[in-house]
Scaffold this motif. Structure first.
Motif, mmCIF file in Angstrom:
data_model
loop_
_atom_site.group_PDB
_atom_site.id
_atom_site.type_symbol
_atom_site.label_atom_id
_atom_site.label_comp_id
_atom_site.label_asym_id
_atom_site.label_seq_id
_atom_site.Cartn_x
_atom_site.Cartn_y
_atom_site.Cartn_z
ATOM 1 N N HIS A 289 -7.508 0.669 -0.539
ATOM 2 C CA HIS A 289 -6.201 -0.228 -0.581
ATOM 3 C C HIS A 289 -6.089 -0.901 -1.848
ATOM 4 O O HIS A 289 -7.176 -1.402 -2.268
ATOM 5 C CB HIS A 289 -6.255 -1.440 0.664
ATOM 6 C CG HIS A 289 -5.298 -1.901 0.729
ATOM 7 N ND1 HIS A 289 -4.709 -2.921 0.217
ATOM 8 C CD2 HIS A 289 -4.269 -1.762 1.790
ATOM 9 C CE1 HIS A 289 -3.540 -3.507 0.541
ATOM 10 N NE2 HIS A 289 -3.177 -2.893 1.496
ATOM 11 N N PRO A 290 -5.012 -0.792 -2.742
ATOM 12 C CA PRO A 290 -4.831 -1.155 -4.011
ATOM 13 C C PRO A 290 -5.221 -2.819 -4.146
ATOM 14 O O PRO A 290 -5.574 -3.028 -5.129
ATOM 15 C CB PRO A 290 -3.428 -0.832 -4.038
ATOM 16 C CG PRO A 290 -2.827 -0.722 -3.004
ATOM 17 C CD PRO A 290 -3.669 -0.129 -2.055
ATOM 18 N N PHE B 158 -5.976 2.983 5.308
ATOM 19 C CA PHE B 158 -6.168 1.751 4.530
ATOM 20 C C PHE B 158 -7.132 2.237 3.516
ATOM 21 O O PHE B 158 -7.320 1.180 2.592
ATOM 22 C CB PHE B 158 -5.994 0.623 5.168
ATOM 23 C CG PHE B 158 -4.954 0.264 6.057
ATOM 24 C CD1 PHE B 158 -3.902 -0.465 5.407
ATOM 25 C CD2 PHE B 158 -5.025 0.505 7.443
ATOM 26 C CE1 PHE B 158 -2.827 -0.607 6.061
ATOM 27 C CE2 PHE B 158 -3.744 0.115 8.042
ATOM 28 C CZ PHE B 158 -2.875 -0.504 7.445
ATOM 29 N N THR C 39 -7.196 -4.493 -2.435
ATOM 30 C CA THR C 39 -8.732 -4.762 -2.162
ATOM 31 C C THR C 39 -9.547 -3.869 -3.449
ATOM 32 O O THR C 39 -10.429 -4.605 -4.046
ATOM 33 C CB THR C 39 -9.312 -3.773 -0.874
ATOM 34 O OG1 THR C 39 -8.923 -4.463 0.199
ATOM 35 C CG2 THR C 39 -11.076 -3.688 -0.891
ATOM 36 N N GLU D 115 -8.336 2.675 -7.896
ATOM 37 C CA GLU D 115 -9.659 3.079 -6.998
ATOM 38 C C GLU D 115 -10.539 3.776 -7.719
ATOM 39 O O GLU D 115 -11.502 3.832 -7.768
ATOM 40 C CB GLU D 115 -8.999 3.605 -5.615
ATOM 41 C CG GLU D 115 -8.332 4.931 -5.853
ATOM 42 C CD GLU D 115 -7.446 5.510 -4.667
ATOM 43 O OE1 GLU D 115 -8.338 5.891 -3.851
ATOM 44 O OE2 GLU D 115 -6.265 5.304 -4.332
ATOM 45 N N ASN E 103 -12.922 1.147 4.943
ATOM 46 C CA ASN E 103 -12.320 -0.330 5.093
ATOM 47 C C ASN E 103 -13.317 -1.411 5.738
ATOM 48 O O ASN E 103 -12.981 -2.744 5.785
ATOM 49 C CB ASN E 103 -11.087 -0.205 6.121
ATOM 50 C CG ASN E 103 -9.948 0.838 5.585
ATOM 51 O OD1 ASN E 103 -9.434 0.569 4.410
ATOM 52 N ND2 ASN E 103 -9.939 1.941 6.110
ATOM 53 N N MET F 22 1.035 -1.175 0.192
ATOM 54 C CA MET F 22 0.195 0.043 -0.172
ATOM 55 C C MET F 22 0.976 1.353 0.096
ATOM 56 O O MET F 22 2.098 1.149 0.222
ATOM 57 C CB MET F 22 -1.049 0.012 1.310
ATOM 58 C CG MET F 22 -0.382 -0.025 2.505
ATOM 59 S SD MET F 22 0.066 1.589 3.437
ATOM 60 C CE MET F 22 -1.618 2.150 3.715
ATOM 61 N N TYR F 23 0.327 2.527 -0.220
ATOM 62 C CA TYR F 23 0.937 3.731 -0.393
ATOM 63 C C TYR F 23 0.776 4.762 0.259
ATOM 64 O O TYR F 23 1.622 5.800 0.510
ATOM 65 C CB TYR F 23 0.996 4.031 -1.930
ATOM 66 C CG TYR F 23 1.295 2.764 -2.911
ATOM 67 C CD1 TYR F 23 2.640 2.136 -2.877
ATOM 68 C CD2 TYR F 23 0.305 2.111 -3.626
ATOM 69 C CE1 TYR F 23 2.629 1.002 -3.858
ATOM 70 C CE2 TYR F 23 0.754 1.167 -4.493
ATOM 71 C CZ TYR F 23 1.547 0.418 -4.375
ATOM 72 O OH TYR F 23 1.723 -0.694 -5.212
ATOM 73 N N THR G 267 -4.242 5.665 -6.359
ATOM 74 C CA THR G 267 -3.971 4.873 -7.414
ATOM 75 C C THR G 267 -4.879 4.882 -8.376
ATOM 76 O O THR G 267 -6.241 5.163 -8.179
ATOM 77 C CB THR G 267 -3.842 3.272 -6.741
ATOM 78 O OG1 THR G 267 -4.874 2.790 -6.267
ATOM 79 C CG2 THR G 267 -2.550 3.514 -5.814
#
Length: 448
Positions: free
Chosen positions: A301-302, A298, A304, A94, A115, A86-87, A91
């Motif tokens: 989250h990429p 989170f 997910t 998303e 989340n 994750m970053y 991204t």
């Protein structure tokens, strides 16, 4: 011959020493101890003793495709994970998932990912209060919107109280519980408190009360009442989203348009997720574009997001909904026949790929043909006077028989069901017609 479950028992013994009640979610604490799952395989799970079970828990709803991810979904997940866990930065994926949801759910013009389903409903309630400048919310008795202070409330609109310790009574005073399917109670609470009601928060179907369907016109009545008093209509589709009604969700199936929708489960492809979607002018009230604070490390989250997008694209490109809905209908019809013959006081409920047998106490005849594939709240049905119309109707049934006798019996037959009568059961894309027949044989064995 009883199944060997010594390893599950030993793991539970260890868990009791380090986790409260030996579990990390209260609904996993089954009698006499939980089955500890080692792995999933299509429509089955395998426990730590090597026992294989047909699974109708399906992660409590997220696993629409079953335990084996299709190749396209697995590839998307592996690619996202290999590029970095994750970053804390936006991204592309998303944005792709947001565009997919907006494209397929007409009421959603903008969306924010979080989340969990709980976080989604917490944020939706805060958003409704911030947008309207009001304090109170209306919820349904027997409805469930996650482990949050605003909705863990019981009683009625004039005497609300926390349903768990740890919540101040002052919190509960802002929550107004009313019975599901009761238009008169809804109108009365608005007549008394309408100027301070921020929203009505409800599931389209009560999915944590054994599956209670809405009566015809009920959601339209909520919509009209909210419009009249300037409150928001918030539809909790954490369970039903992208399961009931296909890609248009339950709101499309029932033909209603909420102001705000909460999502979870399937929209994350089996990974932790939640989302809040709705009209742009409302969703833009979230910070930093608006004054309603919402944030999360989170969120989006990429892995997910990749799993959710690939799952929904797979559903759009394949016969997922035709398959699971047909199996769900066959299962409910078979259960209706069994119950009518062996336990006529019970009611088969559900729609699409959701199902349940509610161990009720009805005195009327069995379900008529109009409800042969699950209770539809049809007033012409012979069972109508006694079918579950509220969460209390389900809770008043033979819950102990379900928990202590029925579920353990089914587990011995190789059928894994949720911990109690209140939780939904789900069919997945991995289930087959043979699985349905095996399941019906197990139900018949219990009722014989």
């Amino acid at each position: 011959m009883a199944r060997n479950r010594e390893n599950s028992r030993a793991l539970y013994d260890r868990a009791l020493s380090v986790m409260p009640a030996g579990v990390n979610s209260s609904v996993r604490a089954t009698q006499p101890y939980p089955t500890f799952v080692r792995s999933g395989d299509g429509a089955h799970v395998i426990d730590h003793d090597g026992n294989r079970y047909l699974d109708y828990v399906m992660g409590y709803g997220p696993l629409l495709l079953g335990h084996d991810m299709p190749e396209s979904v697995a590839a998307a997940v592996q690619r996202a994970a290999s590029e970095g866990p994750m970053y804390g930065a936006p991204t592309e994926v998303e944005v792709d998932l947001a565009e997919f949801v907006v494209r397929h759910v007409p009421s959603v013009e903008m969306i924010r990912f979080v989340n969990s389903g709980t976080e989604a409903t917490v944020s939706a309630v805060r958003l409704a209060r911030g947008h309207t400048g009001r304090n109170k919310i209306v919820v349904m008795q027997g409805g469930y919107h996650g482990a949050q202070e605003s909705t863990l409330v019981e009683g009625d609109a004039e005497h609300p109280r926390p349903s768990t310790s740890g919540i101040p009574q002052s919190f509960a005073e802002h929550t107004l519980p009313v019975p599901f399917n009761d238009e008169e109670a809804l109108r009365e609470v608005f007549e008394r408190h309408g100027d301070d009601i921020a929203c009505v928060l409800t599931e389209p179907i009560l999915g944590n009360s054994g599956i209670v369907m809405p009566e015809e016109g009920y959601h339209e009545a909520i919509r009209e009442t909210c419009d009249e008093y300037g409150a928001l209509y918030v539809l909790d589709e954490v369970i039903t989203g992208f399961r009931v009604g296909g890609l248009g969700c339950a709101q499309g199936k029932f033909g209603v348009t909420p102001d705000v929708t909460t999502f979870g489960k399937i929209v994350g492809g089996g990974f932790p997720v939640g989302a809040i979607g709705g009209r742009s002018e409302i969703i833009e009230q979230f910070s930093p574009s608006g004054d309603v604070f919402q944030s999360g490390t989170f969120s989006g989250h990429p892995v997910t997001m990749a799993a959710g997008l690939a799952t929904l694209e797979f559903c759009a490109e394949n016969d997922v909904y035709d398959h699971v809905n047909a199996l769900g209908e066959r299962l409910r019809e078979g259960l209706t026949d069994i119950v009518a013959d062996r336990a006529p006081e019970y009611t088969v409920v559900g729609t699409d790929s959701m199902f349940k047998v509610v161990f009720g106490r009805a005195n009327t005849g069995p379900q008529s043909d109009c409800c042969s594939a699950g209770c539809r709240q049809d007033p012409t049905c012979e069972r109508s006077p006694d079918c579950p119309k509220t969460g209390a109707d389900v809770a008043d049934g033979e819950t102990q028989r379900w928990d202590r006798l029925f579920r353990p019996f089914m587990e011995e037959q190789g059928i894994l069901l949720p911990a109690n009568q209140m939780e939904s059961q789900f069919v997945s894309y991995a289930h087959t017609e043979a699985d349905i027949e095996e399941t019906l044989e197990a139900y018949e064995a219990f009722f014989s």
